[in-house]
Design a protein around this motif. Structure first.
Motif, PDB file in Angstrom:
ATOM      1  N   PRO A 115       5.305  -5.941  -2.951  1.00 35.64           N
ATOM      2  CA  PRO A 115       5.765  -4.725  -2.276  1.00 35.64           C
ATOM      3  C   PRO A 115       4.644  -3.841  -1.757  1.00 35.64           C
ATOM      4  O   PRO A 115       4.864  -3.013  -0.877  1.00 35.64           O
ATOM      5  CB  PRO A 115       6.586  -4.007  -3.353  1.00 35.64           C
ATOM      6  CG  PRO A 115       6.045  -4.530  -4.647  1.00 35.64           C
ATOM      7  CD  PRO A 115       5.681  -5.947  -4.377  1.00 35.64           C
ATOM      8  N   VAL A 116       3.463  -3.954  -2.322  1.00 31.57           N
ATOM      9  CA  VAL A 116       2.294  -3.224  -1.835  1.00 31.57           C
ATOM     10  C   VAL A 116       1.141  -4.212  -1.739  1.00 31.57           C
ATOM     11  O   VAL A 116       1.170  -5.271  -2.385  1.00 31.57           O
ATOM     12  CB  VAL A 116       1.905  -2.044  -2.769  1.00 31.57           C
ATOM     13  CG1 VAL A 116       3.016  -1.024  -2.841  1.00 31.57           C
ATOM     14  CG2 VAL A 116       1.549  -2.547  -4.150  1.00 31.57           C
ATOM     15  N   PRO A 117       0.117  -3.908  -0.942  1.00 24.53           N
ATOM     16  CA  PRO A 117      -1.030  -4.818  -0.870  1.00 24.53           C
ATOM     17  C   PRO A 117      -1.664  -5.023  -2.243  1.00 24.53           C
ATOM     18  O   PRO A 117      -1.846  -4.071  -3.002  1.00 24.53           O
ATOM     19  CB  PRO A 117      -1.986  -4.096   0.082  1.00 24.53           C
ATOM     20  CG  PRO A 117      -1.108  -3.204   0.906  1.00 24.53           C
ATOM     21  CD  PRO A 117      -0.011  -2.766  -0.017  1.00 24.53           C
ATOM     22  N   VAL A 118      -1.998  -6.266  -2.535  1.00 27.88           N
ATOM     23  CA  VAL A 118      -2.647  -6.603  -3.799  1.00 27.88           C
ATOM     24  C   VAL A 118      -4.012  -7.224  -3.511  1.00 27.88           C
ATOM     25  O   VAL A 118      -4.106  -8.225  -2.788  1.00 27.88           O
ATOM     26  CB  VAL A 118      -1.798  -7.577  -4.635  1.00 27.88           C
ATOM     27  CG1 VAL A 118      -2.556  -7.995  -5.907  1.00 27.88           C
ATOM     28  CG2 VAL A 118      -0.468  -6.951  -5.002  1.00 27.88           C
ATOM     29  N   HIS A 119      -5.038  -6.597  -4.054  1.00 30.78           N
ATOM     30  CA  HIS A 119      -6.382  -7.165  -4.035  1.00 30.78           C
ATOM     31  C   HIS A 119      -6.660  -7.748  -5.411  1.00 30.78           C
ATOM     32  O   HIS A 119      -6.105  -7.294  -6.414  1.00 30.78           O
ATOM     33  CB  HIS A 119      -7.427  -6.101  -3.725  1.00 30.78           C
ATOM     34  CG  HIS A 119      -7.315  -5.516  -2.356  1.00 30.78           C
ATOM     35  ND1 HIS A 119      -8.288  -4.698  -1.819  1.00 30.78           N
ATOM     36  CD2 HIS A 119      -6.355  -5.619  -1.399  1.00 30.78           C
ATOM     37  CE1 HIS A 119      -7.937  -4.322  -0.602  1.00 30.78           C
ATOM     38  NE2 HIS A 119      -6.763  -4.866  -0.323  1.00 30.78           N
ATOM     39  N   VAL A 120      -7.529  -8.735  -5.469  1.00 30.99           N
ATOM     40  CA  VAL A 120      -7.948  -9.298  -6.749  1.00 30.99           C
ATOM     41  C   VAL A 120      -9.460  -9.210  -6.849  1.00 30.99           C
ATOM     42  O   VAL A 120     -10.174  -9.687  -5.949  1.00 30.99           O
ATOM     43  CB  VAL A 120      -7.496 -10.759  -6.914  1.00 30.99           C
ATOM     44  CG1 VAL A 120      -8.044 -11.332  -8.228  1.00 30.99           C
ATOM     45  CG2 VAL A 120      -5.983 -10.861  -6.888  1.00 30.99           C
TER      46      VAL A 120
END
Length: 274
Positions: A59-64
């Motif tokens: 639902p929202v941008p995910v960075h790792v």
């Protein structure tokens, strides 16, 4: 103009319930951490849990944030995560050379990348790193490690490094960098003061380690009423008379000033966290 992100909320990759809460906390970006927040014996589980999460859009941008590129775990992190549909970007810790960026691009095919500069060498090479490849979308400081590397005790001892990273990012055509985390999650007054200082240095937004920090960061980086009024005046004048001009109060307006005003107005369109 799309409003730029102001908040990045970190969550440990080996705690899926915490990650799920972070996704619902209202941050612009959630950063799943496989590095510092995860104990050595939990690294594999963190990678597998994150890969499962990112097997579908989020639902929202995910960075790792992957493990150190100089260590034995990064290659497995990159192979497992780089092509997943739920991944928006990879954050690369302790970057010290542009070759590390191009190496990640060669290994992954070039998902969006962010470089964290956490050593004296990384800061010295900030502009070279910032211009390493088109897949690199931003750079930022990792101040805890940098503080240890430099032996700096007072906060102002990092201001030169902060300004260098801001200048390097803009010189390479990247967005203004975000501030590093404020480690004391209960010191909200200190966080607000630190954000105000960071904004004055040219940063835009900040990473957080607890949802209670998010509204403080947003309020610090959103424009004031006076700034909005000035931006509206500038954009209105530039629309009526393209090119360089002088406002009635004597202020000179050119393309750079107009661009700044438009960015200010874009920030004002954001819903404010309560």
């Amino acid at each position: 103009m799309t409003a730029p992100p102001l908040t990045w909320l970190y969550a440990p990759g080996d705690r899926p319930r915490v990650v799920a809460k972070a996704l619902a906390a209202g941050a612009d970006v959630v950063v799943v951490d496989l590095e510092d927040a995860v104990a050595p014996d939990r690294k594999r589980y963190a990678r597998e849990a994150t890969a499962e999460l990112l097997g579908e859009p989020q639902p929202v941008p995910v960075h790792v944030r992957v493990n150190s590129l100089d260590g034995p775990l990064a290659a497995a992190d990159l192979a497992a995560l780089a092509s997943l549909p739920g991944l928006s970007a990879l954050r690369l810790p302790k970057v010290t050379s542009p070759e590390q960026i191009t190496g990640v691009v060669a290994a992954t095919g070039g998902p969006p990348l962010y470089a964290l500069l956490e050593t004296a060498l990384g800061v010295e090479r900030a502009h070279l790193i910032a211009g390493a490849h088109a897949s690199l979308r931003g750079i930022a400081l990792g101040e805890a490690d940098l503080r240890a590397d430099l032996g700096v005790r007072g906060d102002t001892g990092l201001d030169w490094s902060r300004s260098r990273v801001v200048v390097a990012a803009r010189a390479a055509g990247l967005a203004p960098p975000s501030q590093t985390v404020h480690p004391d999650t209960r010191d909200l007054e200190g966080l607000a003061a630190s954000c105000a200082h960071g904004r004055a240095l040219g940063f835009l937004g900040r990473a957080a380690i607890h949802p209670r920090q998010l509204p403080i960061i947003e309020r610090a980086y959103l424009p004031t009423e006076r700034e909005l009024e000035e931006a509206e005046t500038i954009v209105k004048a530039a629309t009526a008379q393209p090119g360089a001009l002088a406002l009635p109060d004597g202020r000179f307006v050119d393309a750079a000033v107009v661009a700044t005003a438009r960015r200010t107005l874009s920030l004002a369109r954001r819903p404010v966290l309560s």
